[in-house]
Each structure stands twice: as structure tokens, then as C-alpha cells.
Design a protein around this motif. Sequence first.
Motif, mmCIF file in Angstrom:
data_model
loop_
_atom_site.group_PDB
_atom_site.id
_atom_site.type_symbol
_atom_site.label_atom_id
_atom_site.label_comp_id
_atom_site.label_asym_id
_atom_site.label_seq_id
_atom_site.Cartn_x
_atom_site.Cartn_y
_atom_site.Cartn_z
ATOM 1 N N SER A 1 16.023 -5.018 -4.828
ATOM 2 C CA SER A 1 15.821 -6.354 -5.675
ATOM 3 C C SER A 1 15.551 -6.043 -7.309
ATOM 4 N N SER A 2 16.238 -6.484 -7.970
ATOM 5 C CA SER A 2 15.979 -6.482 -9.591
ATOM 6 C C SER A 2 14.693 -7.066 -9.982
ATOM 7 N N ASP A 3 14.004 -7.717 -9.074
ATOM 8 C CA ASP A 3 12.743 -8.254 -9.614
ATOM 9 C C ASP A 3 11.643 -7.367 -9.338
ATOM 10 N N PHE A 4 11.856 -6.552 -8.430
ATOM 11 C CA PHE A 4 10.714 -5.697 -8.038
ATOM 12 C C PHE A 4 10.539 -4.332 -9.014
ATOM 13 N N ILE A 5 9.792 -4.434 -10.001
ATOM 14 C CA ILE A 5 10.102 -3.513 -11.241
ATOM 15 C C ILE A 5 8.930 -2.758 -10.970
ATOM 16 N N GLY A 6 9.119 -1.296 -11.389
ATOM 17 C CA GLY A 6 7.998 -0.406 -11.479
ATOM 18 C C GLY A 6 8.280 0.858 -10.897
ATOM 19 N N GLY A 7 8.024 1.885 -11.624
ATOM 20 C CA GLY A 7 8.275 3.313 -11.198
ATOM 21 C C GLY A 7 6.964 4.024 -11.362
ATOM 22 N N SER A 8 5.664 3.505 -11.483
ATOM 23 C CA SER A 8 4.623 4.178 -11.319
ATOM 24 C C SER A 8 4.225 4.683 -9.954
ATOM 25 N N ARG A 9 3.346 5.589 -10.047
ATOM 26 C CA ARG A 9 2.944 6.112 -8.612
ATOM 27 C C ARG A 9 2.418 5.081 -7.609
ATOM 28 N N ALA A 10 1.720 4.089 -8.456
ATOM 29 C CA ALA A 10 1.158 2.926 -7.340
ATOM 30 C C ALA A 10 2.207 2.000 -6.740
ATOM 31 N N MET A 11 3.366 1.878 -7.425
ATOM 32 C CA MET A 11 4.420 1.153 -7.169
ATOM 33 C C MET A 11 5.478 1.731 -6.196
ATOM 34 N N ARG A 12 5.285 3.067 -6.400
ATOM 35 C CA ARG A 12 6.280 3.783 -5.628
ATOM 36 C C ARG A 12 5.718 3.846 -4.222
ATOM 37 N N GLU A 13 4.434 3.719 -4.188
ATOM 38 C CA GLU A 13 3.700 3.988 -2.802
ATOM 39 C C GLU A 13 3.869 2.497 -2.148
ATOM 40 N N VAL A 14 3.756 1.410 -2.888
ATOM 41 C CA VAL A 14 4.315 -0.036 -2.314
ATOM 42 C C VAL A 14 5.467 -0.013 -1.910
ATOM 43 N N GLN A 15 6.535 0.625 -2.723
ATOM 44 C CA GLN A 15 8.018 0.468 -2.049
ATOM 45 C C GLN A 15 8.123 1.087 -0.787
ATOM 46 N N ARG A 16 7.444 2.520 -0.672
ATOM 47 C CA ARG A 16 7.528 3.341 0.580
ATOM 48 C C ARG A 16 6.843 2.501 1.759
ATOM 49 N N LEU A 17 5.758 1.825 1.522
ATOM 50 C CA LEU A 17 5.280 0.812 2.646
ATOM 51 C C LEU A 17 6.251 -0.034 3.018
ATOM 52 N N VAL A 18 6.793 -0.888 1.893
ATOM 53 C CA VAL A 18 7.617 -1.886 2.197
ATOM 54 C C VAL A 18 8.826 -1.584 3.043
ATOM 55 N N GLN A 19 9.348 -0.437 2.670
ATOM 56 C CA GLN A 19 10.588 0.403 3.301
ATOM 57 C C GLN A 19 10.129 0.484 5.005
ATOM 58 N N GLN A 20 9.151 1.093 5.177
ATOM 59 C CA GLN A 20 8.460 1.256 6.624
ATOM 60 C C GLN A 20 8.319 0.076 7.308
ATOM 61 N N ALA A 21 7.568 -0.991 6.651
ATOM 62 C CA ALA A 21 7.411 -2.331 7.207
ATOM 63 C C ALA A 21 8.722 -2.921 7.776
ATOM 64 N N ALA A 22 9.700 -2.934 6.823
ATOM 65 C CA ALA A 22 10.977 -3.433 7.158
ATOM 66 C C ALA A 22 11.714 -2.836 8.569
ATOM 67 N N CYS A 23 11.383 -1.579 8.830
ATOM 68 C CA CYS A 23 11.878 -0.737 10.195
ATOM 69 C C CYS A 23 11.239 -1.318 11.120
ATOM 70 N N HIS A 24 10.027 -1.952 11.193
ATOM 71 C CA HIS A 24 9.120 -2.303 12.389
ATOM 72 C C HIS A 24 9.197 -3.695 12.267
ATOM 73 N N ARG A 25 10.247 -4.546 12.889
ATOM 74 C CA ARG A 25 10.418 -5.932 12.698
ATOM 75 C C ARG A 25 9.192 -6.522 13.637
ATOM 76 N N GLY A 26 8.782 -6.133 14.502
ATOM 77 C CA GLY A 26 7.818 -7.004 15.441
ATOM 78 C C GLY A 26 6.342 -6.592 14.690
ATOM 79 N N ALA A 27 6.017 -5.838 13.537
ATOM 80 C CA ALA A 27 4.901 -5.600 13.184
ATOM 81 C C ALA A 27 4.289 -6.572 12.270
#
Length: 526
Positions: free
Chosen positions: A139-165
Motif C-alpha cells: 500500500s502506497s498510503d501506509f507510510i513510515g520507516g520508523s521503528r514504531a511503524m515497522r512493528e505495526v507492519q510486522r503485526l499486520v503481516q502476521q494478522a493477515a496470515c491468520h484469517r480466522g483471528a
Amino acid sequence: MSEIETTQPVRFTSLILEDDLHCAELISLAVQKEGGRAVVCHGIDRAREAIENRPFDLMILDQGLPDGTGSGFFLELREQGVHTPAIMLTGMPDLPNAVNLTRQGLFDYLAKPFDFLTFRECLRRAMQTLALREPEIKSSDFIGGSRAMREVQRLVQQAACHRGATVLLTGETGVGKDLTARLIHQLTFQSFKAVPPLISLNCSAVPAELFEAELFGAEKGAFTGATTTRNGLVGAAEGGTLFLDEIGEVSLLHQAKLLQLLETREYRRVGSANTLTFSGRIVTATNRDLAAEVERGRFREDLLYRLDVFSIRVPALRERREDLPVLCDHILTRLAEKYGRRKPNLKHEDFATLLIHEFPGNVRELRNLLERSLLQTPTEGNWLELDRTQFRKPRPVGAAGGPAFNSSRVTSVAPPPIAAPPTFASSAPTTPETSAAPLHETPPPVESRSAAPPVEGSRLIEMQEHDLIKRVLIEERGGVRKSAKKLGMTHQSLLRRLGKWPDLRAVMASFDPLQQALSSEPVTGN
């Protein structure tokens, strides 16, 4: 075509293409045992129709069919860009065909008759493979390379892997929880040919007396004005994502209804005795501290436990100040495209003002500020005329748009050094075709978080100024007075900048032979 329901929460959906009724029943039973929902088709035409109408996580294909072959159907789908994992079943094993299909992406190839437990094990392996796939954030709208936003991106990727959660998004007003929900939906279903729906509901915007009908639907005659049977938002989100924003605003009465939906994945329309099943995923968001709401008796504790299966906290803008340069550049680029005009640049002093501002309204406030400033800036202006009216009176953190989420735990710190994104220094004219840099091009944030002044952020603005002057000098063929007028400064100010940047003097000299001899001497101005 028939659909076999499961009484358990649906973990996946499977298309079964099998003409033998007994074998199809056996496969459907195995799918149910693994928590799946089976759609059975006895011919290729029906299977094509099913795939056009809905996405599937897994396909189970028989090789020998009355109207073709399972392998032919598999290769046909591959050519159409459908990459759903598939298991091939055949009563006449063909090793060369099996090797070819495996190279084309077939998950497994089983010979009939097969053992029931062996087939269930194959299903488990297929689902494990799906869960391990790491979706890529595009997504070109999900902007941010800070440590805090990298953590959000990591959690979003994990959440997408578990569709039933079920996912709970927390954070202050304006941080981008709705954008995070859309990104989770996008990554969850990115491999589907037909992307299922994302249905959003702002719970605070629906009157309490209409909430149940809006969410679950209503039968004809259920209440005054219900002239027809109406599908609710849960039914509209079937197979996709139901996003419930401002979940903390739901009344205690309706919280019990939501709890039942989360626990059983079942619901009933208002005025109906028939139970319906929801097979999509649920994402919720709030700017309240739900644990504190539970203590005050305003939120059910058992519902909080059900919601807080996978929690993602989206940080406030003041907690990731190092993202400000790329955020400002991205927002100004989008706004310039929206209004069909050149993108102006930020001045040194304006950027410094943004760095120390608390932004109680977070990214939403930043966007509104830049949009208001852009509209006040002349169309041909090279520099943004920042609207400073809102900086005159400081406001407490969390004052914008309601209570802040855990705002009392946040302390004000000196702005960290700013990492320079590759696109922020560019000052070329923006056209509607120009797009912001994709997320993967955002550089990693600076690890050192000292309290030093934002030197890097100032250098970014300086680079912008340098590039802008260079471009105008080229456009005006080295003319100092014309360039100064176009830049909105005096020619003495321009001369001082030329003295600071020798390469710009060389640009000017390249157009004026008389300046060739002067370019080696310092250029000064009064």
C-alpha cells in the motif's frame, strides 16, 4: 453445486471438483473435520461458476471428469492468474503429468483409493503452507520507516496470515486505524482472484435502536418501516472482512449480541428465528482504553477477551516524528495530484514548527493542515504557505476528536534525528502521473534516538532549496534577476545562496560566458 456447512468456526473454504458422489462426500467430511467449508461441484462448468462468484483457499480436483480433466482445469486457472493451492486426485496415476503439474504449482497429487487419515494429513499440510505465507505490504498510503511503524507492519503481516483471528486496533483519534484495517483486509485476500468485500461500520454513528438491524439485518415486518427483508452488514461482509470502528461506543445490550457473533460465528436477523453463519474475519478498532472501560462497568469483560485475540496499537504521530518528512512529502504529492497543481516545498522554519508540534489529531490533523495550507498557497508558488493559526494556542494531547488512547502514558521528548527518504529531496514539478515512493523504498529509521536537534530534517529542506534554485536557473538560462523573481526572493538573497553552493554558480556560468571567469571567484551580495 452444493455447499457443506460446518458447525465449527470456518478456518478455510475449499472447492471440491469430484463427479463421484461417495468420494465427494468423503472429501467434504475430511474438510469439515479440519474446520473448513466445502463447496462441491460435479462438473467443470459449475466449478468455473463457483470460482467466479467467490474466493477459495484450497481446491481439491479429480482428474477424470465427464466434461474434461482436473489437470486441464488447474492449468486453465493458472493462465487466468488464479493461484489457489490445489490437491489433485486420480484413479490412474500418471508420473510425467504429476511432475508437470507440480512444476506449475500443484500442492499435492494423490492416487485413489486413498486413506481418510492420509487425506486429512494432506489437508493439514496445505493449511500450514497457507499460514506460513508472508504477505507483502504494497500500500502506497501506509507510510513510515520508523521503528514504531515497522512493528505495526510486522503485526499486520502476521494478522493477515491468520484469517480466522479477530483483530483489535487501538490508538488515538486520527492515527490511521481505518487504513490499517484496510491493509489487513488487502493482505489477507491478496491471492484471491475476486477480492471479497470489506464492510465498515462506525458504531458511534448508528442510533442504539437501529444498531442490531443495521448489523444483522431485519425480516419483513420486524418493526415499523421494515417493508422488505434486509440483509445486514454482517451478511454483506460474508467471506470478507467486517470492520467495526469505535467498538467502545456500543451499548452493553448490543455488546452481548456481538459476543455471540464472535463466539459462535452465528447470528439472526431481527424478527427471524433462522440462524445464519458468518465465515469472514472481524476487525475492530477503538480510541478508548477498553480495560479501563471494563473497570468502569461500561464494557463487557468477556467481550474484551474475545476482541483482544490479536491486538495492534497504532502509534501517535508524536511518537514517530522521524516519519514526518516522508509523510509530508507523500501527503503534499497526493494533494497536488488531487487539485491538479505543482507540489510546493516546505520551508525550514515551517518544518521546524511541525517537528515540535504535538499533533493531538495525529495524521488526520497533519493532512488537514497541509491541505488547508496548500489551498492558501498561490498556484505557481514554489513554497508552501503554512497556516500557523492552530499553533498559536497549545492544546492538550488528546483534545482533538475525543479522548486519547492511553495518552497519559505518553511523554513529550525532543524530536529524534530524521532519516532522509529518497523522494523528499526531489523538487521536480508534480504531475498527476507522479506517484509516491512505495513503502519498500523507505529507508530504515535512525537507530540513535538522542535529544539532538533535527539536523537531518533541516538538511532535507536545504536540499530541496538547492534543487529548486538549480531547476529555476536552468529554466531562466542563468539569469539571476529573473530566477530570483521566480523564486520569490531578492537577487541579493539568491547571490548569497550561489556563494554557498559553487555547483550552482557553475550552472549559471554555463549559460553566460562572461560568468565563466567569475565562477572561480566567490559570489557575494549585499
